[in-house]
Enzyme design. Structure first.
Site, PDB file in Angstrom:
ATOM      1  CB  CYS A 116     -28.913  45.716  32.378  1.00  0.00           C
ATOM      2  SG  CYS A 116     -28.004  47.257  32.281  1.00  0.00           S
ATOM      3  CG  HIS A 256     -32.090  46.035  29.589  1.00  0.00           C
ATOM      4  ND1 HIS A 256     -32.354  47.056  30.482  1.00  0.00           N
ATOM      5  CD2 HIS A 256     -30.782  46.170  29.233  1.00  0.00           C
ATOM      6  CE1 HIS A 256     -31.261  47.762  30.659  1.00  0.00           C
ATOM      7  NE2 HIS A 256     -30.291  47.257  29.921  1.00  0.00           N
ATOM      8  CG  ASN A 286     -29.375  50.933  29.985  1.00  0.00           C
ATOM      9  OD1 ASN A 286     -30.102  50.544  30.905  1.00  0.00           O
ATOM     10  ND2 ASN A 286     -28.340  50.238  29.564  1.00  0.00           N
TER      11      ASN A 286
HETATM   12  O1  UT7 Z   1     -27.324  47.696  29.388  1.00  0.00           O
HETATM   13  C1  UT7 Z   1     -26.599  46.565  29.413  1.00  0.00           C
HETATM   14  C2  UT7 Z   1     -25.426  46.392  28.591  1.00  0.00           C
HETATM   15  N1  UT7 Z   1     -25.089  47.430  27.666  1.00  0.00           N
HETATM   16  C3  UT7 Z   1     -25.417  47.344  26.378  1.00  0.00           C
HETATM   17  O2  UT7 Z   1     -26.145  46.486  25.955  1.00  0.00           O
HETATM   18  C4  UT7 Z   1     -24.784  48.372  25.453  1.00  0.00           C
HETATM   19  C5  UT7 Z   1     -24.223  47.705  24.223  1.00  0.00           C
HETATM   20  N2  UT7 Z   1     -23.503  48.593  23.355  1.00  0.00           N
HETATM   21  C6  UT7 Z   1     -24.076  49.597  22.627  1.00  0.00           C
HETATM   22  O3  UT7 Z   1     -25.256  49.849  22.764  1.00  0.00           O
HETATM   23  C7  UT7 Z   1     -23.233  50.321  21.632  1.00  0.00           C
HETATM   24  O4  UT7 Z   1     -22.020  49.654  21.470  1.00  0.00           O
HETATM   25  C8  UT7 Z   1     -22.953  51.807  22.006  1.00  0.00           C
HETATM   26  C9  UT7 Z   1     -24.230  52.621  21.872  1.00  0.00           C
HETATM   27  C10 UT7 Z   1     -22.415  51.902  23.413  1.00  0.00           C
HETATM   28  C11 UT7 Z   1     -21.922  52.398  21.026  1.00  0.00           C
HETATM   29  O5  UT7 Z   1     -22.369  52.252  19.698  1.00  0.00           O
HETATM   30  P1  UT7 Z   1     -21.426  51.602  18.598  1.00  0.00           P
HETATM   31  O6  UT7 Z   1     -22.176  51.649  17.333  1.00  0.00           O
HETATM   32  O7  UT7 Z   1     -20.996  50.251  19.088  1.00  0.00           O
HETATM   33  O8  UT7 Z   1     -20.229  52.620  18.525  1.00  0.00           O
HETATM   34  P2  UT7 Z   1     -18.682  52.346  18.793  1.00  0.00           P
HETATM   35  O9  UT7 Z   1     -18.416  52.173  20.238  1.00  0.00           O
HETATM   36  O10 UT7 Z   1     -18.202  51.311  17.843  1.00  0.00           O
HETATM   37  O11 UT7 Z   1     -18.078  53.733  18.337  1.00  0.00           O
HETATM   38  C12 UT7 Z   1     -18.110  54.159  16.952  1.00  0.00           C
HETATM   39  C13 UT7 Z   1     -17.505  55.542  16.841  1.00  0.00           C
HETATM   40  C14 UT7 Z   1     -16.154  55.657  17.544  1.00  0.00           C
HETATM   41  O12 UT7 Z   1     -15.358  56.539  16.777  1.00  0.00           O
HETATM   42  P3  UT7 Z   1     -14.206  55.984  15.820  1.00  0.00           P
HETATM   43  O13 UT7 Z   1     -13.283  55.192  16.705  1.00  0.00           O
HETATM   44  O14 UT7 Z   1     -14.936  55.128  14.822  1.00  0.00           O
HETATM   45  O15 UT7 Z   1     -13.619  57.224  15.255  1.00  0.00           O
HETATM   46  C15 UT7 Z   1     -16.493  56.333  18.852  1.00  0.00           C
HETATM   47  O16 UT7 Z   1     -15.430  57.056  19.394  1.00  0.00           O
HETATM   48  O17 UT7 Z   1     -18.370  56.490  17.479  1.00  0.00           O
HETATM   49  C16 UT7 Z   1     -17.612  57.241  18.438  1.00  0.00           C
HETATM   50  N3  UT7 Z   1     -18.499  57.600  19.545  1.00  0.00           N
HETATM   51  C17 UT7 Z   1     -19.257  58.686  19.523  1.00  0.00           C
HETATM   52  N4  UT7 Z   1     -19.424  59.670  18.617  1.00  0.00           N
HETATM   53  C18 UT7 Z   1     -20.301  60.653  18.891  1.00  0.00           C
HETATM   54  C19 UT7 Z   1     -18.703  56.924  20.684  1.00  0.00           C
HETATM   55  N5  UT7 Z   1     -19.622  57.574  21.434  1.00  0.00           N
HETATM   56  C20 UT7 Z   1     -19.981  58.680  20.733  1.00  0.00           C
HETATM   57  C21 UT7 Z   1     -20.873  59.729  20.979  1.00  0.00           C
HETATM   58  N6  UT7 Z   1     -21.010  60.686  20.033  1.00  0.00           N
HETATM   59  N7  UT7 Z   1     -21.624  59.805  22.090  1.00  0.00           N
END
Ligand code: UT7
Length: 333
Positions: A116, A256, A286
């Site tokens: 990215c 970004h 993204n």
């Molecule tokens: O582009 C260059 C590099 N990339 C980034 O900068 C991305 C950085 N990361 C992020 O933007 C975030 O971490 C994400 C958007 C990818 C995820 O958000 P988060 O707040 O960190 O969520 P998480 O991964 O901690 O997941 C929280 C919960 C999990 O459920 P449990 O384990 O708490 O029951 C996931 O399974 O949300 C669940 N989950 C979803 N639920 C509904 C993960 N994806 C989804 C989804 N819909 N699409």
């Protein structure tokens, strides 16, 4: 002697027609519009559809638009650099393919892969060719067809990414405008958190890798989030301090677009109100290398000669960095 700088003298962008909404994603994976918007800020993303259509096809649209608005002929171009993680093919470089498709014959072309952060790496690299005085017109393209490497059964990644391409023209400037400074960083130990498992020389494509769905983006979201928030904000503050810039001196932050929360945290650390931050993640998601040039394209009409602009990115690798530039023309001309 007047310092030779590389100035952006035109920008154009392209997003494919098809719009994949959060509502449509709700029918594909176990997710909700509410989860996606609150966690990421994304409402919809554009998807490049059609047999045989690749990253270069989107880039070609951006480059053709750029040629038209800047009255540039393909023969004028000395160098093409394309930042992408979803090249048309493993080789040759997508920059070569773009050059061929738009009729650029007197240039050399190559790709940069810095995930990215690729567009800011490419812009910085291109600026050095201008600053030597040897190159006069360089195309820097940021383009990704992320839909070709995203697993639409994996809700943790498929809601995030979209497809788009942007291109800028870089030319020499001797009147104080253009790229003033850049800070670029990488840390390869971060690769464990964000990578594509198969298809490279370590794990070539096989029936097994395809069955295991290893040709898609693998991301440990939370781990990447922590590094992204800290590093993108730190490097943006670092470039401000290094160049004696206070919050009030900055006209625009062009971050970004990976997650609205990362963008807001960066702006907060820089002391910028949200009116100074380019944000279009809600409409594109993204698009990896497409995000920064797409923002510049969409805000071009509002940009003024002399605006102090900070570009900032964080991506897989890990890679990150920021650029400070002085905008070189009144937008929309
Ligand atoms: O582009 C260059 C590099 N990339 C980034 O900068 C991305 C950085 N990361 C992020 O933007 C975030 O971490 C994400 C958007 C990818 C995820 O958000 P988060 O707040 O960190 O969520 P998480 O991964 O901690 O997941 C929280 C919960 C999990 O459920 P449990 O384990 O708490 O029951 C996931 O399974 O949300 C669940 N989950 C979803 N639920 C509904 C993960 N994806 C989804 C989804 N819909 N699409």
């Amino acid at each position: 002697m007047t310092h030779l700088r590389a100035a952006i003298t035109g920008v154009h962008g392209y997003a494919p027609e098809y719009i994949l909404t959060n509502q449509e994603l709700e029918t594909m994976v176990d997710t909700t519009d509410e989860w996606i918007t609150t966690r990421t800020g994304i409402r919809e993303r554009h998807i490049c559809k059609g047999e045989g259509k690749g990253t270069s096809d989107m880039a070609v649209e951006a480059v053709k638009g750029l040629f038209k608005k800047t009255n540039t002929s393909p023969n004028d171009i000395d160098l093409v650099i394309c930042a992408t993680v979803s090249p048309d093919m493993v080789y040759p470089a997508t920059a070569n393919i773009i050059s061929d498709k738009v009729g650029i014959k007197k240039a050399f072309s190559f790709d940069i892969n810095a995930a990215c952060s690729g567009f800011i790496y490419a812009l910085t690299t291109a600026s050095k060719y201008i600053e030597t005085g040897a190159y006069k017109k360089i195309l820097v393209v940021g383009a990704d067809k992320m839909s070709s490497i995203v697993d639409y059964t994996d809700r943790t990644t498929c809601v995030i990414f979209g497809d788009a391409a942007g291109a800028v023209l870089l030319e020499p400037s001797t009147n104080g405008y253009g790229l003033m400074d850049a800070i670029l960083r990488s840390d390869g130990s971060g690769r464990i958190h964000l990578h594509q498992k198969a298809g490279g020389s370590v794990r070539p494509a096989s029936h097994e890798t395809v069955d295991n769905r290893e040709h898609f983006v693998y991301q440990e979201g939370q781990a990447v989030f922590k590094f992204a928030v800290t590093n993108m904000a730190d490097v943006s503050v670092e470039i401000m301090e290094k160049n004696g810039l206070k919050s009030k001196d900055i006209t625009w932050l062009v971050p970004h677009q990976a997650n609205l929360r990362i963008i807001e945290a960066t702006a907060r650390r820089m002391g910028l109100e949200k009116e100074k931050v380019m944000i279009n993640i809600q409409r594109y998601g993204n698009t990896t290398n497409g995000t920064i040039p797409m923002c510049l394209f969409e805000w071009e009409d509002q940009l003024k000669k002399g605006d102090n602009i900070v570009l900032a990115a964080f991506g897989g690798g890990f890679t990150w960095g920021s650029i400070f530039l002085k905008w070189a023309y009144d937008g929309g001309k």
